[in-house]
Design a protein around this motif. Sequence first.
Motif, PDB file in Angstrom:
ATOM      1  N   THR A   1       0.856  -1.177   0.000  1.00  0.00           N
ATOM      2  CA  THR A   1       0.000   0.000   0.000  1.00  0.00           C
ATOM      3  C   THR A   1       0.897   1.233   0.000  1.00  0.00           C
ATOM      4  OG1 THR A   1      -1.705  -1.159   1.252  1.00  0.00           O
ATOM      5  CG2 THR A   1      -1.807   1.245   1.243  1.00  0.00           C
ATOM      6  N   LEU A   2       0.809   2.031  -1.061  1.00  0.00           N
ATOM      7  CA  LEU A   2       1.612   3.248  -1.166  1.00  0.00           C
ATOM      8  C   LEU A   2       1.182   4.217  -0.072  1.00  0.00           C
ATOM      9  CD1 LEU A   2       3.750   4.846  -2.753  1.00  0.00           C
ATOM     10  CD2 LEU A   2       1.871   5.719  -4.181  1.00  0.00           C
ATOM     11  N   GLN A   3       2.144   4.670   0.702  1.00  0.00           N
ATOM     12  CA  GLN A   3       1.883   5.593   1.805  1.00  0.00           C
ATOM     13  C   GLN A   3       1.947   7.023   1.281  1.00  0.00           C
ATOM     14  OE1 GLN A   3       1.134   4.219   5.083  1.00  0.00           O
ATOM     15  NE2 GLN A   3       0.882   2.622   3.532  1.00  0.00           N
ATOM     16  N   ILE A   4       0.847   7.741   1.428  1.00  0.00           N
ATOM     17  CA  ILE A   4       0.723   9.103   0.903  1.00  0.00           C
ATOM     18  C   ILE A   4       0.444  10.057   2.057  1.00  0.00           C
ATOM     19  CG2 ILE A   4      -0.710  10.592  -0.555  1.00  0.00           C
ATOM     20  CD1 ILE A   4      -1.101   8.197  -2.406  1.00  0.00           C
ATOM     21  N   GLY A   5       1.004  11.262   1.969  1.00  0.00           N
ATOM     22  CA  GLY A   5       0.722  12.295   2.956  1.00  0.00           C
ATOM     23  C   GLY A   5       1.469  12.133   4.268  1.00  0.00           C
TER      24      GLY A   5
END
Length: 121
Positions: free
Chosen positions: A50-54
């Motif tokens: 899961t790409l971690q954003i923010g």
Amino acid sequence: MTPIDITLNQKTRELLITWPGDEVHALSCEYLRVNSPSAEVRGHGPGQETLQIGKENVNIKGIEPVGHYAVKLIFDDNHDSGLYDWNLLYDLGKNMEQYWAEYLAKLEARGYTRKLPGQVI
């Protein structure tokens, strides 16, 4: 290899790890958070990441030793489920330039623009 010293600088949001031979890796909290070894981030198998954003402003609020082989990093976004063993931390430090470039490329492919640390939009 076991680190000689681990120091958290919450102001600069960096974890400084000193290894034998006086090799030092300065790893940002954001970098460590987006590369968490937890199942939440890495999934349970290839292709489940899961790409971690923010996570630009994330900080570490606690470090707990796990035996003589790892640390549990507790982030201020309440993420605390990854165990960072010495091999992983050394790999993250040694290959930081490559891993960070890959992460930025994934963000760009998603159309996400990183904010500067401290910047709130």
